[in-house]
Design a protein around this motif. Structure first.
Motif, PDB file in Angstrom:
ATOM      1  N   GLN A  73      16.093  10.333 -32.125  1.00  0.00           N
ATOM      2  CA  GLN A  73      15.086  10.287 -31.058  1.00  0.00           C
ATOM      3  C   GLN A  73      13.778  10.970 -31.437  1.00  0.00           C
ATOM      4  O   GLN A  73      12.707  10.408 -31.192  1.00  0.00           O
ATOM      5  CB  GLN A  73      15.659  10.887 -29.772  1.00  0.00           C
ATOM      6  CG  GLN A  73      16.588   9.951 -29.033  1.00  0.00           C
ATOM      7  CD  GLN A  73      16.978  10.505 -27.674  1.00  0.00           C
ATOM      8  OE1 GLN A  73      16.732  11.670 -27.366  1.00  0.00           O
ATOM      9  NE2 GLN A  73      17.605   9.677 -26.861  1.00  0.00           N
ATOM     10  N   PRO A  74      13.790  12.184 -32.022  1.00  0.00           N
ATOM     11  CA  PRO A  74      12.493  12.787 -32.386  1.00  0.00           C
ATOM     12  C   PRO A  74      11.675  11.946 -33.346  1.00  0.00           C
ATOM     13  O   PRO A  74      10.443  11.919 -33.259  1.00  0.00           O
ATOM     14  CB  PRO A  74      12.908  14.131 -33.016  1.00  0.00           C
ATOM     15  CG  PRO A  74      14.234  14.441 -32.420  1.00  0.00           C
ATOM     16  CD  PRO A  74      14.904  13.110 -32.252  1.00  0.00           C
ATOM     17  N   ARG A  75      12.333  11.237 -34.266  1.00  0.00           N
ATOM     18  CA  ARG A  75      11.592  10.406 -35.212  1.00  0.00           C
ATOM     19  C   ARG A  75      11.020   9.170 -34.532  1.00  0.00           C
ATOM     20  O   ARG A  75       9.947   8.688 -34.899  1.00  0.00           O
ATOM     21  CB  ARG A  75      12.501   9.994 -36.367  1.00  0.00           C
ATOM     22  CG  ARG A  75      12.912  11.152 -37.273  1.00  0.00           C
ATOM     23  CD  ARG A  75      13.828  10.665 -38.388  1.00  0.00           C
ATOM     24  NE  ARG A  75      14.210  11.777 -39.273  1.00  0.00           N
ATOM     25  CZ  ARG A  75      13.520  12.167 -40.327  1.00  0.00           C
ATOM     26  NH1 ARG A  75      12.399  11.545 -40.640  1.00  0.00           N
ATOM     27  NH2 ARG A  75      13.934  13.164 -41.081  1.00  0.00           N
ATOM     28  N   PRO A 133      10.034  20.059 -23.454  1.00  0.00           N
ATOM     29  CA  PRO A 133      11.413  19.842 -22.980  1.00  0.00           C
ATOM     30  C   PRO A 133      11.698  20.483 -21.637  1.00  0.00           C
ATOM     31  O   PRO A 133      12.447  19.922 -20.827  1.00  0.00           O
ATOM     32  CB  PRO A 133      12.263  20.473 -24.097  1.00  0.00           C
ATOM     33  CG  PRO A 133      11.400  20.417 -25.313  1.00  0.00           C
ATOM     34  CD  PRO A 133       9.997  20.594 -24.826  1.00  0.00           C
ATOM     35  N   ASN A 170       4.895  13.164 -25.744  1.00  0.00           N
ATOM     36  CA  ASN A 170       4.472  14.508 -26.111  1.00  0.00           C
ATOM     37  C   ASN A 170       4.601  15.423 -24.890  1.00  0.00           C
ATOM     38  O   ASN A 170       3.627  15.920 -24.345  1.00  0.00           O
ATOM     39  CB  ASN A 170       3.021  14.468 -26.612  1.00  0.00           C
ATOM     40  CG  ASN A 170       2.549  15.825 -27.082  1.00  0.00           C
ATOM     41  OD1 ASN A 170       3.348  16.671 -27.490  1.00  0.00           O
ATOM     42  ND2 ASN A 170       1.251  16.048 -27.007  1.00  0.00           N
ATOM     43  N   GLN A 173      10.294   8.867 -31.195  1.00  0.00           N
ATOM     44  CA  GLN A 173       9.381   9.163 -30.102  1.00  0.00           C
ATOM     45  C   GLN A 173       7.947   9.299 -30.578  1.00  0.00           C
ATOM     46  O   GLN A 173       7.029   8.765 -29.965  1.00  0.00           O
ATOM     47  CB  GLN A 173       9.828  10.442 -29.383  1.00  0.00           C
ATOM     48  CG  GLN A 173      11.042  10.253 -28.512  1.00  0.00           C
ATOM     49  CD  GLN A 173      11.552  11.556 -27.942  1.00  0.00           C
ATOM     50  OE1 GLN A 173      11.068  12.628 -28.295  1.00  0.00           O
ATOM     51  NE2 GLN A 173      12.538  11.486 -27.065  1.00  0.00           N
ATOM     52  N   ASN A 232      18.910  14.923 -31.959  1.00  0.00           N
ATOM     53  CA  ASN A 232      18.204  15.839 -32.843  1.00  0.00           C
ATOM     54  C   ASN A 232      17.583  15.183 -34.068  1.00  0.00           C
ATOM     55  O   ASN A 232      16.682  15.772 -34.686  1.00  0.00           O
ATOM     56  CB  ASN A 232      19.160  16.944 -33.314  1.00  0.00           C
ATOM     57  CG  ASN A 232      19.590  17.861 -32.190  1.00  0.00           C
ATOM     58  OD1 ASN A 232      18.899  18.804 -31.833  1.00  0.00           O
ATOM     59  ND2 ASN A 232      20.743  17.569 -31.608  1.00  0.00           N
TER      60      ASN A 232
END
Length: 373
Positions: free
Chosen positions: A287-289, A299, A296, A291, A284
């Motif tokens: 990984q989001p930072r 999920p 894009n 990627q 949370n």
């Protein structure tokens, strides 16, 4: 009188043909899975080798040729070391398991009694009764078949990889023959670079986050004294490349084995809380930072890709599900008739969200020119 809603015949026909083509391709992929799975893994390794080569070429004084040799050696050695660790670790795990098998039954019986007492029930089943209901022989047979498939698959992957590397020299001439116009060739190379960047970005994110999770997992497992901590650490790193299921295995399997190994429930609880915490933080926050725009993808598409490729190609398909989804989105977005599918696959409705407006407009014009031609 209200007229019925009509759809453009050309659009309906085109979309129907796309759906039929997708179904036909899926059937062909399933039918040829024995040939295509090692080929897909070899292509995956080749992209990895190319990324390592460019990394070495930029940061070392080695020439391009020696950088390629070094990258090939690193990836190949890492491939063999991974197989050796799995085989040796599995042998050690089953060897120790056979040595403590006499104490597993009473421990399972105690766990069942505790669970039944918490539920307010009486007369819990014994471990022997539960094991008797399982077809252990069929499970062992399937495990042996899977192990044999991994060994033979690794051999074919290396054979395919060798031929792909040998054929890589003629890639430039093939591109020139396929796309005589310089603009078309530049567009094709742009798509290839986008696919390569997406796969490399996926590898980078999963490698870094997997190493972080493995470090915390190894510290926790060594702290509580779990057997075969190094083997389980490597297993956690490998399954981390499988979306959804990898996190479930990493967060639940070590605590379950700790539950059987120790007489107390505290080691299993420590592992469960610690692993779930690092998985939550990694999934949370980290990984989001990392990627960014490399993945894009919606999920739900990641989950459907996992189920789809897992059904077609088994475990290999699960490993490759996200990179294949990245490839599919990049290719589908290049054609006007299939761009709607790329939009559905994307996370924010813009397959090229990381590009500037001028490039998007230019691409739209090129797609319109191609469709009109």
């Amino acid at each position: 009188m209200k007229l019925p809603i009509t759809f453009p015949t050309s659009a309906v026909s085109r979309n129907a043909l796309v759906v039929i083509a997708v179904v036909a391709v899926g059937a062909a992929l399933y039918w040829l899975r024995g040939i295509l799975t090692p080929l897909a893994m070899a292509i995956f390794l080749m992209i990895m080798i190319d990324g390592v080569k460019r990394f070495i070429d930029k940061r070392t004084p080695l020439s391009s040729r020696w950088a390629g040799i070094a990258a090939l050696a690193l990836v190949t050695v890492g491939f063999f070391i991974s197989i050796a660790i799995i085989v040796d670790g599995a042998a050690g795990f089953f060897g120790q398991a056979s040595g403590v098998s006499a104490s597993i039954g009473p421990r399972l019986d105690q766990i069942l009694r505790d669970v039944w007492s918490l539920a307010g029930a009486n007369e819990p089943p014994t471990a022997t009764d539960l094991i008797a209901q399982l077809d252990v022989r069929s499970y062992l047979t399937q495990a042996a078949i899977q192990a044999q498939g991994v060994a033979s698959g690794a051999f074919f992957v290396l054979v395919y990889l060798g031929f792909l590397l040998a054929a890589q020299k003629g890639f430039g001439r093939k591109m020139a023959g396929l796309f005589p116009k310089r603009s078309d060739r530049a567009e094709a190379l742009e798509v290839f670079n986008r696919i390569r960047g997406g796969v490399e970005g996926y590898l980078w994110v999963q490698t870094v986050t997997g190493a972080l999770i493995c470090l915390v997992a190894w510290i926790l497992m060594r702290a509580v004294g779990l057997q075969n901590a190094e083997f389980w650490t490597f297993v956690i790193f490998v399954v981390g490349f499988i979306p959804v299921l990898g996190g479930a295995v990493a967060g639940l399997v070590p605590p379950l084995f700790a539950l059987v190994q120790f007489q107390s429930y505290w080691p299993a609880l420590i592992l469960l809380v610690g692993l779930q915490t690092i998985l939550f933080v990694s999934g949370n926050l980290i990984q989001p930072r990392m990627q960014g725009d490399n993945q894009n993808i919606d999920p739900i598409v990641v989950l459907l890709a996992l189920a789809f490729w897992g059904q077609l190609w088994g475990v290999t398909g699960m490993f490759l599900s996200t990179p294949l989804a990245v490839m599919a989105m990049a290719i589908l977005a290049e054609f006007k008739g299939s761009r709607w599918m790329a939009i559905l696959l994307s996370g924010d409705g813009a397959p090229y969200a990381h590009e500037g407006e001028e490039k998007s407009v230019a691409r739209t014009r090129r797609q319109a020119a191609v469709s009109e031609a």
